[in-house]
Design a protein around this motif. Structure first.
Motif, PDB file in Angstrom:
ATOM      1  N   SER A  19       0.823  -1.213   0.000  1.00 24.53           N
ATOM      2  CA  SER A  19       0.000   0.000   0.000  1.00 24.53           C
ATOM      3  C   SER A  19       0.856   1.262   0.000  1.00 24.53           C
ATOM      4  N   GLN A  20       2.115   1.133   0.349  1.00 21.83           N
ATOM      5  CA  GLN A  20       3.002   2.295   0.380  1.00 21.83           C
ATOM      6  C   GLN A  20       3.639   2.579  -0.977  1.00 21.83           C
ATOM      7  N   VAL A  21       3.300   1.779  -1.977  1.00 22.33           N
ATOM      8  CA  VAL A  21       3.731   2.045  -3.359  1.00 22.33           C
ATOM      9  C   VAL A  21       2.683   2.932  -4.004  1.00 22.33           C
ATOM     10  N   HIS A  22       3.052   4.161  -4.338  1.00 16.72           N
ATOM     11  CA  HIS A  22       2.131   5.133  -4.921  1.00 16.72           C
ATOM     12  C   HIS A  22       2.592   5.469  -6.344  1.00 16.72           C
ATOM     13  N   PRO A  23       2.023   4.815  -7.353  1.00 13.93           N
ATOM     14  CA  PRO A  23       2.520   4.964  -8.728  1.00 13.93           C
ATOM     15  C   PRO A  23       2.535   6.399  -9.242  1.00 13.93           C
ATOM     16  N   VAL A  24       1.521   7.209  -8.879  1.00 13.09           N
ATOM     17  CA  VAL A  24       1.450   8.566  -9.418  1.00 13.09           C
ATOM     18  C   VAL A  24       2.687   9.374  -9.050  1.00 13.09           C
ATOM     19  N   PRO A  29      10.160  10.009 -10.581  1.00 12.02           N
ATOM     20  CA  PRO A  29      11.577   9.802 -10.285  1.00 12.02           C
ATOM     21  C   PRO A  29      12.190   8.644 -11.069  1.00 12.02           C
ATOM     22  N   LEU A  30      11.429   7.552 -11.214  1.00 17.22           N
ATOM     23  CA  LEU A  30      11.929   6.413 -11.980  1.00 17.22           C
ATOM     24  C   LEU A  30      12.056   6.763 -13.456  1.00 17.22           C
ATOM     25  N   ALA A  31      11.048   7.464 -13.976  1.00 17.11           N
ATOM     26  CA  ALA A  31      11.088   7.861 -15.387  1.00 17.11           C
ATOM     27  C   ALA A  31      12.237   8.830 -15.646  1.00 17.11           C
ATOM     28  N   ALA A  32      12.508   9.720 -14.687  1.00 11.81           N
ATOM     29  CA  ALA A  32      13.611  10.669 -14.843  1.00 11.81           C
ATOM     30  C   ALA A  32      14.944   9.943 -14.882  1.00 11.81           C
ATOM     31  N   LEU A  52      17.803   2.415 -10.975  1.00 14.39           N
ATOM     32  CA  LEU A  52      16.361   2.574 -10.784  1.00 14.39           C
ATOM     33  C   LEU A  52      15.878   1.896  -9.499  1.00 14.39           C
ATOM     34  N   VAL A  53      16.471   0.762  -9.154  1.00 11.17           N
ATOM     35  CA  VAL A  53      16.105   0.108  -7.892  1.00 11.17           C
ATOM     36  C   VAL A  53      16.478   1.000  -6.710  1.00 11.17           C
ATOM     37  N   ALA A  54      17.643   1.646  -6.803  1.00  9.61           N
ATOM     38  CA  ALA A  54      18.052   2.565  -5.744  1.00  9.61           C
ATOM     39  C   ALA A  54      17.061   3.717  -5.614  1.00  9.61           C
ATOM     40  N   ILE A  55      16.636   4.282  -6.742  1.00  4.13           N
ATOM     41  CA  ILE A  55      15.689   5.394  -6.716  1.00  4.13           C
ATOM     42  C   ILE A  55      14.337   4.938  -6.169  1.00  4.13           C
ATOM     43  N   PHE A  56      13.901   3.746  -6.568  1.00  4.66           N
ATOM     44  CA  PHE A  56      12.643   3.211  -6.033  1.00  4.66           C
ATOM     45  C   PHE A  56      12.728   3.063  -4.521  1.00  4.66           C
ATOM     46  N   MET A 260      -4.010  17.470 -10.721  1.00  3.33           N
ATOM     47  CA  MET A 260      -4.224  16.284 -11.536  1.00  3.33           C
ATOM     48  C   MET A 260      -3.799  16.541 -12.986  1.00  3.33           C
ATOM     49  N   LEU A 261      -4.200  17.687 -13.524  1.00  6.28           N
ATOM     50  CA  LEU A 261      -3.845  18.015 -14.904  1.00  6.28           C
ATOM     51  C   LEU A 261      -2.339  18.220 -15.064  1.00  6.28           C
ATOM     52  N   LEU A 262      -1.732  18.935 -14.122  1.00  8.92           N
ATOM     53  CA  LEU A 262      -0.312  19.266 -14.251  1.00  8.92           C
ATOM     54  C   LEU A 262       0.574  18.035 -14.075  1.00  8.92           C
ATOM     55  N   VAL A 263       0.212  17.143 -13.154  1.00 12.19           N
ATOM     56  CA  VAL A 263       1.004  15.924 -12.980  1.00 12.19           C
ATOM     57  C   VAL A 263       0.955  15.083 -14.238  1.00 12.19           C
TER      58      VAL A 263
END
Length: 286
Positions: A19-24, A29-32, A52-56, A260-263
């Motif tokens: 539940s602590q994984v929040h995709p939005v 950060p992962l995409a960057a 990427l694992v470190a950033i996650f 919501m729109l800006l994100v």
């Protein structure tokens, strides 16, 4: 002692941690970091995955610590899926995973790769209750983490920091800081009641709104300027135009809809940047 609140068993514990994984908020950060890797001439998949694992792990730490502080320390939230012990164990595990990945980056790349990655955990762990009480750090913490993720992703592949990577990191820092000001404005009344000094609380909603869109416009102008100077591919201007359309729509909406729109607009912005950098379709015409 139970790790999940109100439930027992392995399944309940796993669901609580999941539940602590929040995709939005975890996706940017992962995409960057992945975008930073794409900016390099070639991509070593194993090194990109390690970064990427470190950033996650860093972002997971941020969400877990934030929930822990808000519920178990400040008493602001009504509930939390993890007990205090569960939060502490989760923080220890995510920190250990981050430390291992950072150490491997040091060994497989060099100390600079580790030095660019390590601050993301520092920002994540100290977001609450230290950094989120100051208007500047509350606003720039998340965007700075994304900028560092981009720089780290690039350095892990290229072994150096090029102007194009620095330029994109600056753009994301400024653009996302503007979005963060709008996001924080959603909680203006509550933050003001507990003396939490976001930009909206410090300046008032109207001035915060102006600051937010001023930052976003500045970031888009930087993109156009760097494209004109050929630091960025010419087609990155399309990303600025796409986001400008979304920002124009968001400007007339309330903080919740605007956020919501800006994100989602930032996702479009990044997608067009990836297209511009990866394909450079106008390179042959320049």
């Amino acid at each position: 002692m139970a790790l999940a609140s109100g439930e027992t068993g392995r399944g309940a514990t796993l669901r609580a941690y999941w539940s602590q994984v929040h995709p939005v908020f975890m996706t940017p950060p992962l995409a960057a970091g992945l975008f930073g890797a794409i900016l390099a001439d070639s991509v070593a998949v194993s090194l990109a995955a390690l970064h990427l694992v470190a950033i996650f792990a860093a972002v997971y730490t941020a969400h877990l610590k934030d929930g822990y502080v808000d519920f178990h320390v400040r008493g602001e939230d009504d509930a939390h899926p993890l007990t205090e012990r569960g939060c502490r164990l989760g923080l220890a595990l995510s920190t250990a995973a981050f430390a291992l990945c950072t150490l491997l980056l040091w060994l497989l790349v060099d100390w600079v790769a580790a030095a660019l990655t390590a601050p993301t955990w520092v920002i994540a762990y100290h977001h609450a209750p230290q950094l989120d009480t100051n208007p500047i750090t509350a606003t720039t913490g998340y965007p700075l983490g994304i900028a560092l993720s981009l720089l780290g992703g690039f350095y892990v592949q290229a072994g150096t920091i090029a102007p194009v990577a620095l330029g994109f990191a600056l753009v994301f820092l400024v653009l996302l800081s503007g979005i963060k000001v709008i996001d924080d404005a959603q909680d203006y009344d509550y933050d003001r009641s507990i003396d939490k000094r976001t930009v909206a609380v410090a300046l008032g909603p109207r001035r915060a709104h102006a600051v937010a869109y001023g930052l976003m416009v500045t970031a888009l102008l930087v993109v156009v300027g760097f494209a004109a100077a050929r630091v960025f591919p010419p087609t990155t201007v399309l990303a600025a135009l796409a986001f400008a359309v979304v920002a124009a729509l968001a400007r007339r909406a309330g903080p919740e809809i605007a956020t919501m729109l800006l994100v989602r607009g930032s996702y479009v912005f990044l997608a067009v940047l990836v297209f511009a950098v990866w394909f450079e379709p106008l390179a042959a015409l320049s």
